[in-house]
Design an enzyme around this catalytic site. Structure first.
Site, PDB file in Angstrom:
ATOM      1  N   ALA A   9      27.456 -33.829 -31.578  1.00  0.00           N
ATOM      2  CA  ALA A   9      28.403 -32.780 -31.978  1.00  0.00           C
ATOM      3  C   ALA A   9      28.317 -32.470 -33.463  1.00  0.00           C
ATOM      4  O   ALA A   9      29.319 -32.115 -34.086  1.00  0.00           O
ATOM      5  CB  ALA A   9      29.820 -33.230 -31.618  1.00  0.00           C
ATOM      6  N   ALA A  10      27.136 -32.610 -34.042  1.00  0.00           N
ATOM      7  CA  ALA A  10      27.047 -32.463 -35.492  1.00  0.00           C
ATOM      8  C   ALA A  10      26.793 -31.032 -35.942  1.00  0.00           C
ATOM      9  O   ALA A  10      27.047 -30.684 -37.090  1.00  0.00           O
ATOM     10  CB  ALA A  10      25.956 -33.376 -36.047  1.00  0.00           C
ATOM     11  N   ARG A  15      25.897 -19.502 -33.925  1.00  0.00           N
ATOM     12  CA  ARG A  15      26.054 -18.318 -33.074  1.00  0.00           C
ATOM     13  C   ARG A  15      27.495 -18.083 -32.611  1.00  0.00           C
ATOM     14  O   ARG A  15      27.806 -17.063 -32.014  1.00  0.00           O
ATOM     15  CB  ARG A  15      25.116 -18.422 -31.862  1.00  0.00           C
ATOM     16  CG  ARG A  15      23.689 -18.009 -32.204  1.00  0.00           C
ATOM     17  CD  ARG A  15      22.739 -18.277 -31.055  1.00  0.00           C
ATOM     18  NE  ARG A  15      22.475 -19.691 -30.902  1.00  0.00           N
ATOM     19  CZ  ARG A  15      21.912 -20.232 -29.823  1.00  0.00           C
ATOM     20  NH1 ARG A  15      21.574 -19.474 -28.805  1.00  0.00           N
ATOM     21  NH2 ARG A  15      21.701 -21.532 -29.761  1.00  0.00           N
ATOM     22  N   THR A  79      18.044 -33.423 -32.273  1.00  0.00           N
ATOM     23  CA  THR A  79      18.851 -34.256 -31.372  1.00  0.00           C
ATOM     24  C   THR A  79      18.419 -35.727 -31.429  1.00  0.00           C
ATOM     25  O   THR A  79      19.256 -36.625 -31.323  1.00  0.00           O
ATOM     26  CB  THR A  79      18.765 -33.733 -29.921  1.00  0.00           C
ATOM     27  OG1 THR A  79      17.380 -33.547 -29.587  1.00  0.00           O
ATOM     28  CG2 THR A  79      19.481 -32.424 -29.743  1.00  0.00           C
ATOM     29  N   GLY A 100      28.570 -32.355 -27.127  1.00  0.00           N
ATOM     30  CA  GLY A 100      29.899 -31.839 -27.443  1.00  0.00           C
ATOM     31  C   GLY A 100      30.086 -30.399 -27.016  1.00  0.00           C
ATOM     32  O   GLY A 100      31.209 -29.923 -26.899  1.00  0.00           O
ATOM     33  N   ASN A 167      15.968 -29.154 -18.575  1.00  0.00           N
ATOM     34  CA  ASN A 167      16.615 -30.335 -19.115  1.00  0.00           C
ATOM     35  C   ASN A 167      18.055 -29.999 -19.465  1.00  0.00           C
ATOM     36  O   ASN A 167      18.313 -29.092 -20.252  1.00  0.00           O
ATOM     37  CB  ASN A 167      15.868 -30.778 -20.384  1.00  0.00           C
ATOM     38  CG  ASN A 167      16.586 -31.897 -21.114  1.00  0.00           C
ATOM     39  OD1 ASN A 167      17.218 -32.737 -20.485  1.00  0.00           O
ATOM     40  ND2 ASN A 167      16.471 -31.917 -22.428  1.00  0.00           N
TER      41      ASN A 167
HETATM   42  C1  UD1 Z   1      18.686 -29.252 -26.217  1.00  0.00           C
HETATM   43  C2  UD1 Z   1      17.472 -29.916 -25.620  1.00  0.00           C
HETATM   44  C3  UD1 Z   1      16.909 -29.034 -24.500  1.00  0.00           C
HETATM   45  C4  UD1 Z   1      17.962 -28.810 -23.459  1.00  0.00           C
HETATM   46  C5  UD1 Z   1      19.238 -28.244 -24.092  1.00  0.00           C
HETATM   47  C6  UD1 Z   1      20.348 -28.240 -23.089  1.00  0.00           C
HETATM   48  C7  UD1 Z   1      16.404 -31.177 -27.410  1.00  0.00           C
HETATM   49  C8  UD1 Z   1      15.310 -31.200 -28.402  1.00  0.00           C
HETATM   50  N1  UD1 Z   1      16.500 -30.086 -26.654  1.00  0.00           N
HETATM   51  O1  UD1 Z   1      18.249 -28.050 -26.811  1.00  0.00           O
HETATM   52  O2  UD1 Z   1      15.791 -29.651 -23.917  1.00  0.00           O
HETATM   53  O3  UD1 Z   1      17.481 -27.932 -22.466  1.00  0.00           O
HETATM   54  O4  UD1 Z   1      19.667 -29.057 -25.201  1.00  0.00           O
HETATM   55  O5  UD1 Z   1      21.467 -27.564 -23.571  1.00  0.00           O
HETATM   56  O6  UD1 Z   1      17.160 -32.140 -27.312  1.00  0.00           O
HETATM   57  N2  UD1 Z   1      22.928 -31.663 -32.492  1.00  0.00           N
HETATM   58  C9  UD1 Z   1      23.283 -32.607 -33.433  1.00  0.00           C
HETATM   59  N3  UD1 Z   1      22.421 -32.863 -34.451  1.00  0.00           N
HETATM   60  C10 UD1 Z   1      21.225 -32.251 -34.569  1.00  0.00           C
HETATM   61  C11 UD1 Z   1      20.880 -31.277 -33.607  1.00  0.00           C
HETATM   62  C12 UD1 Z   1      21.746 -31.017 -32.566  1.00  0.00           C
HETATM   63  O7  UD1 Z   1      24.350 -33.196 -33.357  1.00  0.00           O
HETATM   64  O8  UD1 Z   1      20.512 -32.564 -35.535  1.00  0.00           O
HETATM   65  C13 UD1 Z   1      23.874 -31.375 -31.397  1.00  0.00           C
HETATM   66  C14 UD1 Z   1      24.356 -29.943 -31.461  1.00  0.00           C
HETATM   67  O9  UD1 Z   1      25.538 -29.854 -32.244  1.00  0.00           O
HETATM   68  C15 UD1 Z   1      24.619 -29.645 -29.994  1.00  0.00           C
HETATM   69  C16 UD1 Z   1      23.604 -30.516 -29.256  1.00  0.00           C
HETATM   70  O10 UD1 Z   1      23.205 -31.504 -30.180  1.00  0.00           O
HETATM   71  O11 UD1 Z   1      25.916 -30.038 -29.619  1.00  0.00           O
HETATM   72  C17 UD1 Z   1      22.409 -29.735 -28.750  1.00  0.00           C
HETATM   73  O12 UD1 Z   1      21.733 -29.181 -29.827  1.00  0.00           O
HETATM   74  P1  UD1 Z   1      21.023 -27.782 -29.744  1.00  0.00           P
HETATM   75  O13 UD1 Z   1      20.395 -27.482 -31.039  1.00  0.00           O
HETATM   76  O14 UD1 Z   1      21.950 -26.779 -29.178  1.00  0.00           O
HETATM   77  O15 UD1 Z   1      19.848 -28.119 -28.690  1.00  0.00           O
HETATM   78  P2  UD1 Z   1      19.116 -27.079 -27.782  1.00  0.00           P
HETATM   79  O16 UD1 Z   1      18.161 -26.329 -28.610  1.00  0.00           O
HETATM   80  O17 UD1 Z   1      20.088 -26.337 -26.987  1.00  0.00           O
END
Ligand code: UD1
Ligand code: CA
Length: 453
Positions: A9-10, A15, A79, A100, A167
């Site tokens: 949830a970071a 968007r 992530t 989150g 995924n």
């Molecule tokens: C991610 C998955 C993707 C999956 C999708 C499902 C990865 C690389 N990709 O992509 O395969 O289909 O979710 O919704 O894992 N977050 C952090 N710190 C970070 C980056 C993200 O806390 O450094 C949190 C975001 O706040 C968010 C979640 O992780 O709550 C997902 O991150 P997001 O960037 O939306 O991943 P997707 O590109 O959607």
């Protein structure tokens, strides 16, 4: 349970076009993150570890009464990088990863995921999506059909873009494995991020089989990235709930025009007209009819009640066979018995009302105990507040209160008493007698209306 749950949830959620962190946006009455935490709690993990970054202090402050182990990720480098920050806190046999921004994640599938994980050491929730755009794709071995890797959309080749299995991000891993694999992640990819999804390939290299759990319910794996997606998911969820109630025999006049923001339990024969909002925990018992545009929160409405249009009911218990409204406001800690009439523009607060009583027009009844077979005339109010303290009004059985009466609390109107219209009652009134406090009527013969100068 020998399980830690990490919640990612970071991110800010650019968007969403809001200064508020995405996970603190309201989803059906609660921040996203709270919804996810509540679901996580059902599994009784040893620790819940939300990874936060953007506006971390505000988030921590909101959840200060929860038992959570927050971890800060200062820079959002992906992530995988996020989960690496949690390593020092992971000390259970298994670690589950939740998001989150996936507010409707449901505990049944998480339970299934956990069972799957205990078999092979790693479990992953996938979903078959007609239009897979925006998601990482699940790549399987052509022959064995085993999952061999996840490829992020931005890294997909043409044939991988056509894969429909996506995924969801939700996974569970034996913690020993996870720790090893996390340390091997790199950011050699289109987004220059440390992808958590790369651990799948590392697992396969270590001969750990990925056990998939294929979700059947899209809402429960749907992530939210914008206000539009938020609204769409809320609506989709509410339609699903409405449909379930309809299948149980509830007549919902228009399933597109009902808002169920919490839990709504209905017994047989319930009818719900359009435009109603149900919040918190609401129970509607057998045969009750809810007219249009009622807002009902945390309340139990008994059998065979008729709620006419436009009532606002909050933390109340309503008995059986009552007629309520239109336009009544029933406030917290109100308890109505059976066969009661509450009419238009009547406000009740912290009061009990006995059976067969009528309060039909324009009244305020607060901090009161009203008996059985009482008639409260139009425009009657309890003056329950002296400017500092609240006081109680007791109206015993079979009382008749004339219209336009003020009952200055604390005061007791004894059994069978009648109060003349327009009275201001400041002292207890005796049983079975007429009490009135207004001046006797007189007429002045030489009186002239003022004239305009
Ligand atoms: C991610 C998955 C993707 C999956 C999708 C499902 C990865 C690389 N990709 O992509 O395969 O289909 O979710 O919704 O894992 N977050 C952090 N710190 C970070 C980056 C993200 O806390 O450094 C949190 C975001 O706040 C968010 C979640 O992780 O709550 C997902 O991150 P997001 O960037 O939306 O991943 P997707 O590109 O959607
Ligand atoms: Ca996302």
């Amino acid at each position: 349970m020998n399980l830690d749950i990490v919640i990612l949830a970071a991110g800010r959620g650019t968007r969403m076009r809001s200064t508020k962190p995405k996970v603190m946006h309201d989803f059906l009455g609660k921040p996203f993150l709270e919804k996810v935490i509540e679901t996580a709690q059902i599994l009784k993990p040893k620790k819940i570890i939300p990874i936060i970054g953007y506006q971390a202090e505000e988030i921590k402050n909101y959840f200060k009464s929860h038992d959570l182990h927050f971890v800060i990720q200062d820079q959002q480098l992906g992530t995988g990088h996020a989960v690496i920050q949690a390593i020092p806190k992971l000390d259970s046999e298994y670690t589950m990863i939740l998001y989150g921004d996936v507010p409707l994640v449901c505990c049944n599938i998480l339970q299934e995921l956990l069972t799957a994980t205990t078999k092979t050491g790693m479990g992953l929730v996938t979903y078959l999506k007609k239009i897979p755009q925006g998601f990482g794709r699940i790549v399987r071995d052509q022959k064995t059909k085993q999952i061999i890797k996840i490829v992020e959309e931005k890294d997909c080749d043409k044939s991988q873009l056509l894969i429909n299995e996506i995924n969801t991000g939700i996974m569970c891993i034996k913690t020993d494995f996870l720790n090893q694999w996390l340390l091997k992640l790199n950011n050699n990819n289109a987004q220059k991020e440390y992808y958590l999804t790369d651990i799948i390939e590392l697992a396969v290299n270590d001969h750990v089989k990925i056990t998939e759990v294929v979700s059947k319910n899209e809402n429960t794996i749907q992530g939210v990235n914008s206000i539009k997606e938020l609204i769409d998911l809320e609506r989709s969820y509410m339609k699903e709930k409405a449909q379930l109630l309809i299948d149980q025999g509830v007549k919902i006049m228009d399933p597109a025009r009902i808002d169920i923001r919490g839990s709504l339990l209905c017994e047989e024969g319930v009818v719900i007209d359009i435009g109603c909002i149900f919040e918190g925990d609401v129970i509607l018992k057998k045969g009750t009819h809810i007219g249009p545009y009622n807002i009902i929160k945390d309340s139990t409405i008994g059998e065979d009640n008729q709620l006419l249009a436009f009532n606002h009911i909050d933390q109340a218990i309503i008995g059986q066979g009552c007629s309520i409204g239109p336009y009544s406001r029933i406030r917290p800690a109100t308890h109505l018995s059976n066969n009661i009439n509450i009419g238009n523009f009547v406000e009740l607060k912290k009061s009990t009302v006995g059976k067969d009583t009528k309060i039909n027009h324009l009244s305020y009844i607060g901090d009161s105990k009203v008996g059985e077979r009482v008639n409260v005339g139009a425009g009657t109010i309890t003056c329950n507040y002296d400017g500092v303290n609240k006081h109680q009004t007791i109206i015993e059985d079979d009382v008749f209160i004339g219209s336009g009466t003020q009952l200055v609390a604390p005061v007791i109107i004894k059994k069978g008493a009648t109060i003349g219209a327009g009275s201001t009652i400041v002292e207890d009134t005796p049983e079975n007698m007429l009490t009135l406090s207004r001046a006797s009527q007189k007429s002045i013969s030489n009186w002239q209306r003022p004239k305009k100068k």
